[in-house]
Design an enzyme around this catalytic site. Sequence first.
Site, PDB file in Angstrom:
ATOM      1  N   CYS A  69       0.833  -1.202   0.000  1.00 43.84           N
ATOM      2  CA  CYS A  69       0.000   0.000   0.000  1.00 43.84           C
ATOM      3  C   CYS A  69       0.871   1.256   0.000  1.00 43.84           C
ATOM      4  CB  CYS A  69      -0.915  -0.002   1.226  1.00 43.84           C
ATOM      5  SG  CYS A  69      -0.007   0.148   2.785  1.00 43.84           S
ATOM      6  N   ALA A  72       3.240   1.556   2.860  1.00 41.88           N
ATOM      7  CA  ALA A  72       4.432   0.717   2.690  1.00 41.88           C
ATOM      8  C   ALA A  72       5.447   1.400   1.791  1.00 41.88           C
ATOM      9  CB  ALA A  72       4.041  -0.639   2.101  1.00 41.88           C
ATOM     10  N   ARG A 103      13.391  -4.738   6.037  1.00 41.37           N
ATOM     11  CA  ARG A 103      14.038  -4.675   4.726  1.00 41.37           C
ATOM     12  C   ARG A 103      15.560  -4.734   4.759  1.00 41.37           C
ATOM     13  NH1 ARG A 103      13.174  -0.810   0.622  1.00 41.37           N
ATOM     14  NH2 ARG A 103      13.230  -2.529  -0.844  1.00 41.37           N
ATOM     15  N   HIS A 202       5.507   6.047  -2.785  1.00 41.49           N
ATOM     16  CA  HIS A 202       6.807   6.597  -3.174  1.00 41.49           C
ATOM     17  C   HIS A 202       6.635   8.050  -3.625  1.00 41.49           C
ATOM     18  CE1 HIS A 202       7.623   2.203  -4.641  1.00 41.49           C
ATOM     19  NE2 HIS A 202       7.857   2.313  -3.337  1.00 41.49           N
TER      20      HIS A 202
END
Length: 493
Positions: A69, A72, A103, A202
């Site tokens: 999403c 994220a 990550r 982003h």
Amino acid sequence: MTPPEDTILEQATTTVDKKELIKEVLEVYPDKAKKKREKHLNVYEEGKSDCGVKSNVKSVPGSMTTRGCAYAGSKGVVWGPIKDMIHISHGPVGCGYYSWSGRRNYYIGTTGIDTFGTMHFTSDFQERDIVFGGDKKLAKLITELDELFPLNRGVSIQSECPIGLIGDDIEAVAKKAAKEIGKTVVPVRCEGFRGVSQSLGHHIANDSIRDWVFPQADKKKKELGIEGTPYDVAIIGDYNIGGDAWSSRILLEEIGLRVVAQWSGDGTLHEMMMTPTVKLNLVHCYRSMNYISRHMEEAYGIPWLEYNFFGPTKIAESLREIASKFDETIQQKAEEVIAKYQAQCDAVIEKYLPRLEGKTVALMVGGLRPRHVVPAFYDLGMKLIGTGYEFGHGDDYKRTTHYIENGTLIYDDVSAFEFEQFVKELKPDLIASGIKEKYVFQKMALPFRQMHSWDYSGPYHGYDGFAIFARDMDLALNSPTWSLIGAPWKKES
């Protein structure tokens, strides 16, 4: 050079067969779903300007998509790795917990003192916060965190879904809190329901840097009179998975460039602010950071370049392209660095090529990897039979045409069912995908490498990274474990 006639015939047959496979896989869907999904699946035909698939639209309801999403994309990718800031997951505890240190964004610093990358901060929304709003709670949280961790350089507010639904004014809180604590506070409207995937996250995160960080940078640059050097560059969109940014930075510094900033991996707020002073932005993950790079080109006149440090072929090509933007001194040093590592690369290829040559790979990842990793496989003599993006856009698929061969199967936002069916029919030797797919295919006795976080290995960037990449592919493919299990299609009926 024109390929032999039999090769052309074989490629044409393969293309037709794969197109038939797509039709067969889609047969199980209702007509409406079939019509939607067929636009996202194709077989690449050499000479075409793109891969011929639709992208960046809503996933089909009910399909098992691998997408994330907007939250994220912002918190987990762009903002989260900035190590000297506190990143608040503003909303219920679940989103922050799920995205907590997942990550492998390596960083240097003392956690809890001057770096906070592996820590989890949440406003822990409860029912009463939904009813009465969370602005006061957020303001108190920022104040308390600054008292507990006085060496933090700033705060980002990563909004979860409820924040947008109830209409909390996080921008007003951020402005007031910034004055009170005397530090940068960035509100990010990255509620998960926005957009169709993490890709919009982003973009939203990039915009928040533009609106809340760069104006401060401009002011400080003017006040302090900061002047750079002719060789200043910034690494943008390298998240330092397993140390990737470090292995890339070594090469850039060896050819004589000064890396003023790298973000987000092992990055700092100060480096972000210094970026508008550089002479060239080097973009690793185009998908997640092209927005801010384009902004800097328009606002500051800073050109940008997408580079690829996966595998010796692309490393050399990228180093030469980067060096071409500078003077002959840098260009000469680039050639010296390429020559310096040639023997190391030759030794890696000599060792692993006999063990990996001819092995087939099916890729399915996010970001840049469905194309950038391909040359590293080619350098080892491996063959790509399929690739696709979780959240790619049209320009990603256009860029992919420069990396793949005729007859490559292309799948956008592939569902779990589709991917499994493609794998069962095409029978690749290796699957290179994400954590959601890993155990499904390992249970099918298929060698697998996790290409989001390198399966707890890395770095894979740079010349040193290529040696690790080759070793890991060999370990995955040639482990004796697989002979004890056997893929379903290799078992006797």
